[in-house]
Design a protein around this motif. Structure first.
Motif, PDB file in Angstrom:
ATOM      1  N   ARG B   8       0.869  -1.180   0.000  1.00 48.05           N
ATOM      2  CA  ARG B   8       0.000   0.000   0.000  1.00 48.05           C
ATOM      3  C   ARG B   8       0.895   1.214   0.000  1.00 48.05           C
ATOM      4  O   ARG B   8       1.555   1.490   1.005  1.00 48.05           O
ATOM      5  CB  ARG B   8      -0.894  -0.031   1.251  1.00 48.05           C
ATOM      6  CG  ARG B   8      -2.364   0.044   0.855  1.00 48.05           C
ATOM      7  CD  ARG B   8      -3.239  -0.268   2.010  1.00 48.05           C
ATOM      8  NE  ARG B   8      -3.893   0.943   2.485  1.00 48.05           N
ATOM      9  CZ  ARG B   8      -4.855   0.931   3.379  1.00 48.05           C
ATOM     10  NH1 ARG B   8      -5.237  -0.215   3.917  1.00 48.05           N
ATOM     11  NH2 ARG B   8      -5.419   2.036   3.751  1.00 48.05           N
ATOM     12  N   GLN B   9       0.933   1.904  -1.110  1.00 55.13           N
ATOM     13  CA  GLN B   9       1.870   3.014  -1.319  1.00 55.13           C
ATOM     14  C   GLN B   9       3.291   2.534  -1.026  1.00 55.13           C
ATOM     15  O   GLN B   9       3.749   1.632  -1.712  1.00 55.13           O
ATOM     16  CB  GLN B   9       1.462   4.218  -0.475  1.00 55.13           C
ATOM     17  CG  GLN B   9       0.143   4.791  -0.984  1.00 55.13           C
ATOM     18  CD  GLN B   9      -0.459   5.825  -0.072  1.00 55.13           C
ATOM     19  OE1 GLN B   9      -0.042   6.001   1.071  1.00 55.13           O
ATOM     20  NE2 GLN B   9      -1.457   6.519  -0.555  1.00 55.13           N
ATOM     21  N   ASP B  10       3.937   3.098  -0.006  1.00 53.11           N
ATOM     22  CA  ASP B  10       5.325   2.666   0.222  1.00 53.11           C
ATOM     23  C   ASP B  10       5.437   1.718   1.415  1.00 53.11           C
ATOM     24  O   ASP B  10       6.495   1.579   2.012  1.00 53.11           O
ATOM     25  CB  ASP B  10       6.245   3.879   0.397  1.00 53.11           C
ATOM     26  CG  ASP B  10       5.810   4.767   1.548  1.00 53.11           C
ATOM     27  OD1 ASP B  10       4.698   4.537   2.095  1.00 53.11           O
ATOM     28  OD2 ASP B  10       6.573   5.675   1.915  1.00 53.11           O
ATOM     29  N   VAL B  40       9.587  -1.049  -1.530  1.00 52.70           N
ATOM     30  CA  VAL B  40       8.796  -0.379  -0.498  1.00 52.70           C
ATOM     31  C   VAL B  40       9.730   0.215   0.554  1.00 52.70           C
ATOM     32  O   VAL B  40      10.909  -0.136   0.635  1.00 52.70           O
ATOM     33  CB  VAL B  40       7.822  -1.351   0.201  1.00 52.70           C
ATOM     34  CG1 VAL B  40       6.699  -1.755  -0.722  1.00 52.70           C
ATOM     35  CG2 VAL B  40       8.558  -2.551   0.736  1.00 52.70           C
ATOM     36  N   ARG B  41       9.207   1.102   1.376  1.00 49.83           N
ATOM     37  CA  ARG B  41      10.040   1.773   2.364  1.00 49.83           C
ATOM     38  C   ARG B  41       9.822   1.207   3.771  1.00 49.83           C
ATOM     39  O   ARG B  41      10.758   0.941   4.494  1.00 49.83           O
ATOM     40  CB  ARG B  41       9.688   3.267   2.330  1.00 49.83           C
ATOM     41  CG  ARG B  41      10.537   4.091   3.239  1.00 49.83           C
ATOM     42  CD  ARG B  41      10.736   5.494   2.679  1.00 49.83           C
ATOM     43  NE  ARG B  41      11.584   6.213   3.611  1.00 49.83           N
ATOM     44  CZ  ARG B  41      11.190   7.290   4.279  1.00 49.83           C
ATOM     45  NH1 ARG B  41       9.988   7.782   4.096  1.00 49.83           N
ATOM     46  NH2 ARG B  41      12.011   7.868   5.118  1.00 49.83           N
TER      47      ARG B  41
END
Lengths: 143, 110
Positions: B8-10, B40-41
């Motif tokens: 989900r996003q990053d 991802v982050r």
């Protein structure tokens, strides 16, 4: 309620048997009136002792692990024996964050020590290791 | 062990169920590491279905924490059961991984 009981089992060293051993320990401990936390502590300590035998004792080589569970009054004892490599320096192995593998936490003995009331380790290089741990469970108040 | 991942996003959301011990440690590690390759982050571990963890499972989580934080991301956890939380606490992991009651609360904190 049984005040004395003993089960002795022996199984090949393998990761699939770690869960079987700790579930057996939980079932054996359930003879006493324990809290969920006590049961969890026993499962973690047994899991660590058996995992050590598989990973460090036999180092993924085939071998046999013996596991004895005893109940005597309010004292539960769990003894894990392997006939593997042995531990050269037990004091060092018992230190927090000591591990021979960088992906591991070195917490095995810390958990065994924290979750049990007694812990004794005997080992001879090339012969194997026996970990003996015990937990005392105070009798539950009558109600 | 059952494990599913979602991005989900990053944030990589890892939902895991079962017992995290040495028997599943390699698979647990590989599934997260593979998912991390997508760039991802942060990582959010949803531990709702985890009924047992020992030092083998915690070691995998610590290893992923080191990887994620070295790249400037954060690792969060949600829905830890009380019995499992005690083991996390004793290991010291709760000092470095923030825990939340739900996934939504964890995601909102980022």
């Amino acid at each position: 309620m049984a005040s004395k009981n003993r089960i002795k089992m022996s199984f090949p060293s393998g990761s699939e048997n770690v869960a079987i051993a700790r579930v057996t320990a939980a079932a054996f401990a359930a003879q006493l009136d324990l809290t969920l936390n006590d049961i969890e502590e026993i499962k973690v300590a047994v899991s660590e002792a058996i995992s050590n035998a598989v990973i460090h004792g036999y180092g993924d080589q085939p071998g046999e692990i013996e596991f004895t569970l005893s109940l005597d009054g309010d004292r539960l004892e769990f003894v894990v024996t392997d006939y593997g490599k042995g531990i050269a320096d037990i004091e060092q192995a018992r230190q927090p964050s000591f591990s021979t593998d960088p992906e591991r936490m070195g917490l095995g003995f810390v958990f065994m020590e924290s979750f049990m009331d007694e812990l004794a380790v005997e080992s001879a290089v090339g012969k194997g290791t026996t970990v003996r741990m015990a937990k005392r469970v105070p009798a539950a108040p009558a109600h | 062990m059952n494990i599913s991942t979602q991005i989900r996003q990053d944030v990589l959301i890892v939902r895991v169920e079962g017992e995290l011990d040495m028997h599943v440690a390699d698979e647990f590690r590989q599934r997260i590491d593979t998912a991390l390759e997508s760039g991802v982050r942060h990582v959010l571990l949803n531990l709702k279905g985890v009924t047992f963890v020992d030092s083998s499972g915690l070691g995998v989580i610590l290893g992923r924490y080191k990887k994620v934080s070295a790249a400037g991301g954060r690792m969060l956890a949600a829905n830890i059961r009380p019995q499992v939380a005690r083991v996390f606490e004793l290991s010291g992991l709760l000092k470095i991984i923030r825990t939340f009651g739900t996934e939504a609360e964890a995601l909102n904190s980022l």
